[in-house]
Motif scaffolding. Sequence first.
Motif, PDB file in Angstrom:
ATOM      1  N   TRP A   1      35.660  88.153   6.763  1.00 33.22           N
ATOM      2  CA  TRP A   1      35.709  88.035   8.224  1.00 33.22           C
ATOM      3  C   TRP A   1      34.396  88.505   8.847  1.00 33.22           C
ATOM      4  N   THR A   2      33.805  89.574   8.315  1.00 32.13           N
ATOM      5  CA  THR A   2      32.539  90.073   8.846  1.00 32.13           C
ATOM      6  C   THR A   2      31.424  89.049   8.637  1.00 32.13           C
ATOM      7  N   CYS A   3      31.338  88.476   7.438  1.00 38.26           N
ATOM      8  CA  CYS A   3      30.313  87.465   7.173  1.00 38.26           C
ATOM      9  C   CYS A   3      30.516  86.235   8.046  1.00 38.26           C
ATOM     10  N   SER A   4      31.773  85.850   8.269  1.00 39.19           N
ATOM     11  CA  SER A   4      32.042  84.707   9.135  1.00 39.19           C
ATOM     12  C   SER A   4      31.566  84.966  10.554  1.00 39.19           C
ATOM     13  N   ALA A   5      31.816  86.182  11.060  1.00 41.29           N
ATOM     14  CA  ALA A   5      31.381  86.515  12.414  1.00 41.29           C
ATOM     15  C   ALA A   5      29.863  86.564  12.527  1.00 41.29           C
ATOM     16  N   VAL A   6      29.202  87.063  11.488  1.00 42.58           N
ATOM     17  CA  VAL A   6      27.739  87.142  11.510  1.00 42.58           C
ATOM     18  C   VAL A   6      27.116  85.751  11.513  1.00 42.58           C
ATOM     19  N   LEU A   7      27.716  84.811  10.796  1.00 45.71           N
ATOM     20  CA  LEU A   7      27.155  83.463  10.710  1.00 45.71           C
ATOM     21  C   LEU A   7      27.206  82.719  12.039  1.00 45.71           C
TER      22      LEU A   7
ATOM     23  N   VAL B   1      39.368  81.382   3.799  1.00 39.94           N
ATOM     24  CA  VAL B   1      39.755  82.266   2.696  1.00 39.94           C
ATOM     25  C   VAL B   1      40.261  83.602   3.227  1.00 39.94           C
ATOM     26  N   GLY B   2      39.573  84.149   4.236  1.00 39.03           N
ATOM     27  CA  GLY B   2      39.965  85.449   4.759  1.00 39.03           C
ATOM     28  C   GLY B   2      41.261  85.434   5.545  1.00 39.03           C
ATOM     29  N   THR B   3      41.624  84.266   6.100  1.00 35.50           N
ATOM     30  CA  THR B   3      42.852  84.183   6.891  1.00 35.50           C
ATOM     31  C   THR B   3      44.087  84.061   6.008  1.00 35.50           C
ATOM     32  N   ALA B   4      43.939  83.615   4.767  1.00 35.99           N
ATOM     33  CA  ALA B   4      45.091  83.431   3.880  1.00 35.99           C
ATOM     34  C   ALA B   4      45.899  84.720   3.690  1.00 35.99           C
ATOM     35  N   PRO B   5      45.267  85.895   3.443  1.00 34.57           N
ATOM     36  CA  PRO B   5      46.083  87.120   3.346  1.00 34.57           C
ATOM     37  C   PRO B   5      46.825  87.441   4.637  1.00 34.57           C
ATOM     38  N   LEU B   6      46.193  87.183   5.790  1.00 40.13           N
ATOM     39  CA  LEU B   6      46.857  87.448   7.064  1.00 40.13           C
ATOM     40  C   LEU B   6      48.090  86.566   7.219  1.00 40.13           C
ATOM     41  N   GLU B   7      47.960  85.286   6.933  1.00 43.08           N
ATOM     42  CA  GLU B   7      49.096  84.382   7.075  1.00 43.08           C
ATOM     43  C   GLU B   7      50.186  84.701   6.052  1.00 43.08           C
TER      44      GLU B   7
ATOM     45  N   MET C   1      50.258  83.017  -0.880  1.00 42.50           N
ATOM     46  CA  MET C   1      48.851  83.152  -0.506  1.00 42.50           C
ATOM     47  C   MET C   1      48.061  81.918  -0.927  1.00 42.50           C
ATOM     48  N   ALA C   2      48.359  81.382  -2.101  1.00 40.24           N
ATOM     49  CA  ALA C   2      47.660  80.186  -2.578  1.00 40.24           C
ATOM     50  C   ALA C   2      47.963  78.994  -1.687  1.00 40.24           C
ATOM     51  N   MET C   3      49.211  78.818  -1.275  1.00 41.25           N
ATOM     52  CA  MET C   3      49.559  77.712  -0.389  1.00 41.25           C
ATOM     53  C   MET C   3      48.898  77.879   0.973  1.00 41.25           C
ATOM     54  N   ALA C   4      48.843  79.120   1.483  1.00 44.24           N
ATOM     55  CA  ALA C   4      48.171  79.368   2.758  1.00 44.24           C
ATOM     56  C   ALA C   4      46.679  79.053   2.658  1.00 44.24           C
ATOM     57  N   LEU C   5      46.065  79.395   1.539  1.00 48.16           N
ATOM     58  CA  LEU C   5      44.644  79.105   1.347  1.00 48.16           C
ATOM     59  C   LEU C   5      44.394  77.605   1.315  1.00 48.16           C
ATOM     60  N   MET C   6      45.231  76.869   0.597  1.00 56.30           N
ATOM     61  CA  MET C   6      45.072  75.415   0.543  1.00 56.30           C
ATOM     62  C   MET C   6      45.257  74.792   1.923  1.00 56.30           C
ATOM     63  N   THR C   7      46.213  75.303   2.682  1.00 55.11           N
ATOM     64  CA  THR C   7      46.445  74.797   4.036  1.00 55.11           C
ATOM     65  C   THR C   7      45.235  75.046   4.923  1.00 55.11           C
TER      66      THR C   7
END
Length: 254
Positions: free
Chosen positions: A4-10, A127-133, A204-210
């Motif tokens: 999430w930090t790297c995404s925000a920096v980009l 990728v970072g949102t998958a654990p949250l979902e 988590m894998a299904m959330a990542l694929m989604t």
Amino acid sequence: WVLWTCSAVLVSVHLAGGWEILVLFSGIADAGLVSGVVWLAYLAIEPYARRHWPDSLISWNRILSGRFRDPLVASHVLAGLLAFFAADFIIDLVYAAVSGPPLAPYAPRMASLNSPAHFAARLLNAVGTAPLEGMIILVLAMLLRLLLRRVWIADLLTSVLLSLGGGALDFSNPSHFAATAAAYVLSNYAFLWLLRRFGFLAVMAMALMTNLAGNTVPYTSSLASWYAGRMLVGIAIQLAIGAWALWVILSAKR
């Protein structure tokens, strides 16, 4: 937190000066808040998950310990991948059957077309949102299970609540809405089926694929499109994960 930090920096606006420190601190703070909430939710719900679904955390704990060549880990990841394709096929089939209007472009996916940095940020965010979902699904299913006492009622209500944010719900007429809503409820029920049959890692894998399919770039059926290459990157990541899981399973000792 790192993703999430790297995404925000980009995607942030960078200047040569003291303001750059504030931009960095802002990205770290936002990512740290979300990561902290996810971690607290996991600590709060894990005892109940171990009591009612003790098998659901086995593969998750193995991958956290770095056992990436564990056949159980690979099989649960592959189950999440196949469940995603099945759920996505159901939604596309129902939406084609009702002949709904074209979907409005999802704003974050459109933003990924701005630059390669925005596209990379969307991949990291997916990728970072998958654990949250996955944690939202686990907490919601567990809380409703404890409150309602009936597993099937809790699962049905969880599927309905998860379907409220469906981006492809067709509100043009009641029959179209009923068909698309039923498809979303059925696809969201796949998350709960994965949780009970395979465990948290499969969810988590299904959330990542989604996320890789729906939150990176807009879909295009023409490979001649200028952003088709970015769409293929997300598909390539999905296929690579599936190939890795299949390789681990087939190469495991009997």
